[in-house]
Scaffold this motif. Structure first.
Motif, mmCIF file in Angstrom:
data_model
loop_
_atom_site.group_PDB
_atom_site.id
_atom_site.type_symbol
_atom_site.label_atom_id
_atom_site.label_comp_id
_atom_site.label_asym_id
_atom_site.label_seq_id
_atom_site.Cartn_x
_atom_site.Cartn_y
_atom_site.Cartn_z
ATOM 1 N N ARG B 65 40.792 80.256 18.158
ATOM 2 C CA ARG B 65 39.389 79.803 17.750
ATOM 3 C C ARG B 65 39.566 78.405 17.167
ATOM 4 O O ARG B 65 38.762 77.363 17.093
ATOM 5 N N GLN B 66 40.379 78.417 16.226
ATOM 6 C CA GLN B 66 40.975 76.967 15.840
ATOM 7 C C GLN B 66 41.082 76.003 16.701
ATOM 8 O O GLN B 66 40.688 74.771 16.703
ATOM 9 N N VAL B 67 41.786 76.403 17.703
ATOM 10 C CA VAL B 67 41.883 75.400 18.708
ATOM 11 C C VAL B 67 40.593 74.905 19.438
ATOM 12 O O VAL B 67 40.261 73.684 19.727
ATOM 13 N N GLN B 68 39.721 76.018 19.912
ATOM 14 C CA GLN B 68 38.598 75.853 20.251
ATOM 15 C C GLN B 68 37.860 74.674 19.544
ATOM 16 O O GLN B 68 37.141 73.641 20.154
ATOM 17 N N SER B 69 37.890 74.916 18.188
ATOM 18 C CA SER B 69 37.221 74.042 17.323
ATOM 19 C C SER B 69 38.003 72.536 17.449
ATOM 20 O O SER B 69 36.906 71.602 17.771
ATOM 21 N N LEU B 70 39.115 72.345 17.472
ATOM 22 C CA LEU B 70 39.548 71.160 17.786
ATOM 23 C C LEU B 70 39.375 70.387 19.153
ATOM 24 O O LEU B 70 39.406 69.031 19.330
ATOM 25 N N ILE B 71 39.173 71.465 20.110
ATOM 26 C CA ILE B 71 38.877 70.733 21.611
ATOM 27 C C ILE B 71 37.488 70.366 21.444
ATOM 28 O O ILE B 71 37.115 69.222 21.866
ATOM 29 N N ARG B 72 36.632 70.907 20.853
ATOM 30 C CA ARG B 72 35.314 70.358 20.419
ATOM 31 C C ARG B 72 35.093 68.946 19.787
ATOM 32 O O ARG B 72 34.444 68.349 20.194
ATOM 33 N N LYS B 73 36.267 69.005 19.060
ATOM 34 C CA LYS B 73 36.156 67.793 18.107
ATOM 35 C C LYS B 73 37.072 66.490 19.099
ATOM 36 O O LYS B 73 37.159 65.451 18.577
ATOM 37 N N LYS B 74 37.439 66.896 20.265
ATOM 38 C CA LYS B 74 38.204 66.042 21.555
ATOM 39 C C LYS B 74 39.253 65.663 20.452
ATOM 40 O O LYS B 74 39.815 64.605 20.804
ATOM 41 N N LEU B 75 39.991 66.459 19.672
ATOM 42 C CA LEU B 75 41.112 66.199 19.283
ATOM 43 C C LEU B 75 42.433 66.608 19.861
ATOM 44 O O LEU B 75 43.591 66.169 19.707
ATOM 45 N N VAL B 76 42.221 67.621 20.570
ATOM 46 C CA VAL B 76 43.435 68.323 21.282
ATOM 47 C C VAL B 76 42.837 68.838 22.706
ATOM 48 O O VAL B 76 41.690 68.946 23.089
ATOM 49 N N LYS B 77 43.850 68.691 23.691
ATOM 50 C CA LYS B 77 43.662 69.014 24.944
ATOM 51 C C LYS B 77 44.450 70.279 25.323
ATOM 52 O O LYS B 77 45.564 70.497 25.025
ATOM 53 N N ILE B 89 49.161 74.962 27.758
ATOM 54 C CA ILE B 89 49.970 73.898 26.966
ATOM 55 C C ILE B 89 48.865 73.054 26.185
ATOM 56 O O ILE B 89 47.958 72.606 26.492
ATOM 57 N N LEU B 90 49.300 72.664 24.953
ATOM 58 C CA LEU B 90 48.570 71.847 24.142
ATOM 59 C C LEU B 90 49.093 70.511 23.939
ATOM 60 O O LEU B 90 50.181 70.186 24.086
ATOM 61 N N GLU B 91 48.084 69.792 23.883
ATOM 62 C CA GLU B 91 48.561 68.294 23.469
ATOM 63 C C GLU B 91 47.587 67.499 22.978
ATOM 64 O O GLU B 91 46.187 68.010 22.833
ATOM 65 N N LEU B 92 47.661 66.629 22.101
ATOM 66 C CA LEU B 92 46.932 65.582 21.357
ATOM 67 C C LEU B 92 46.189 64.923 22.331
ATOM 68 O O LEU B 92 46.939 64.092 23.136
ATOM 69 N N THR B 93 44.841 64.611 22.396
ATOM 70 C CA THR B 93 44.257 63.393 22.744
ATOM 71 C C THR B 93 44.556 62.045 22.265
ATOM 72 O O THR B 93 45.012 62.143 21.167
ATOM 73 N N THR B 94 43.954 61.098 22.629
ATOM 74 C CA THR B 94 44.484 59.826 22.066
ATOM 75 C C THR B 94 43.785 60.014 20.538
ATOM 76 O O THR B 94 44.291 59.324 19.549
ATOM 77 N N GLU B 95 42.549 60.429 20.695
ATOM 78 C CA GLU B 95 41.887 60.243 19.298
ATOM 79 C C GLU B 95 42.662 61.258 18.179
ATOM 80 O O GLU B 95 42.560 61.044 17.216
ATOM 81 N N GLY B 96 42.955 62.520 19.087
ATOM 82 C CA GLY B 96 43.826 63.352 18.216
ATOM 83 C C GLY B 96 45.203 62.835 17.536
ATOM 84 O O GLY B 96 45.371 62.775 16.340
ATOM 85 N N LYS B 97 45.809 61.969 18.386
ATOM 86 C CA LYS B 97 46.894 61.298 17.925
ATOM 87 C C LYS B 97 46.687 60.187 16.779
ATOM 88 O O LYS B 97 47.285 60.084 15.816
#
Lengths: 145, 145
Positions: B65-77, B89-97
């Motif tokens: 669920r935490q990952v879902q939240s980070l995806i909603r914030k567009k920080l994680v893919k 597989i997880l990775e950071l988006t540009t904004e996440g980075k």
DNA sequence: GACTTTACTTGCAAATTGCAAGTATAAGAT
DNA sequence: ATCTTATACTTGCAATTTGCAAGTAAAGTC
């Protein structure tokens, strides 16, 4: 220097895990935060609510409820101060002291294990370094009285 | 030796506070745990969900669920693995980075401040000690791959 | 092809959180 | 003395976070 953060992160995490696993004593279960509260009440001499909440950086309302929970578990006693009847003085009950001591013992056992892998010189160096680090952190004054 | 616990407790607390305060970057707010997730995704190369959850000692459902939240914030893919389509597989988006880097910067600034109070010798000793301590903790194998 | 295991998600109920608003005592101002 | 302000703590409430149990879907095993 770049990896200091990582090492600190790992140490913190491992130390946190330790506490997390060690909080069931006899029939009583306490959460990680509650174990910290017990620990701090034990350390500080007849502290007020504020003092402990401040030390632990907790919101006072959250703290208030955690204390209520610890009182229900008969681990903590709360009595109004004589000097100022707005403030409540906290102390551990006999059972609270017992639980705190049991947790302390588990932590000490773990620390003993850790330092078992070091020789006397390393051990002393590490301990001195931790104290120095802590003192430096204190100087920058980010938190914690 | 008795006060090692206390010193570690303080260091941990201070370091935790730091992270707690440093998790608002630009318009985005991330919680302490989320900042740790970002940090670990950044460190490990294209990790799976399990890997990060395990590293952080989190329940996998909470983590999900935490990952879902980070995806909603567009920080994680999150993308399904080619080799095994059960794993993601997880990775950071540009904004996440960007957010991770901003947090990293704040932590590094704080560390710089801390070590500013030490001379070169002390600094090296402390860093070496932390690494040694961490290695010893690893040997006792309480947690964290 | 049927069974087991693994990776991850969802339902749900309980616990934890922080803010806003409350009570009660103390301290300061007039 | 009383009126105001500040402090210490509690409660209401609504949002978030938690972990377990039960689910889906893909591999692996026999």
């Amino acid at each position: 220097m770049e990896d200091v953060r990582h090492v600190l992160q790992l140490i913190t995490r491992r130390f946190g895990f330790l506490n997390k696993n060690c909080c069931s004593v006899g029939g009583v279960d306490v959460s990680l935060i509650q174990s910290h509260i017990l620990y701090e009440i034990d350390r500080q001499h007849h502290p007020s609510m504020q003092q402990i909440a401040e030390t632990l950086g907790m919101d006072i309302t959250t703290f208030s409820r955690q204390v209520q929970s610890l009182i229900r578990k008969k681990l903590v006693k709360k009595s109004p101060s004589d000097q100022d009847r707005r403030v409540y003085i906290l102390e551990l009950t006999t059972e609270g002291k017992f639980v705190a001591a049991a947790i302390e013992q588990q932590v000490q056992d773990y620390l003993t294990q850790i330092f078992f892998h070091m020789n006397e010189f390393e051990k002393e160096t590490v301990i001195r370094s931790l104290k120095l680090l802590n003192a430096s952190m204190e100087k920058t004054g980010v938190c914690c009285s």
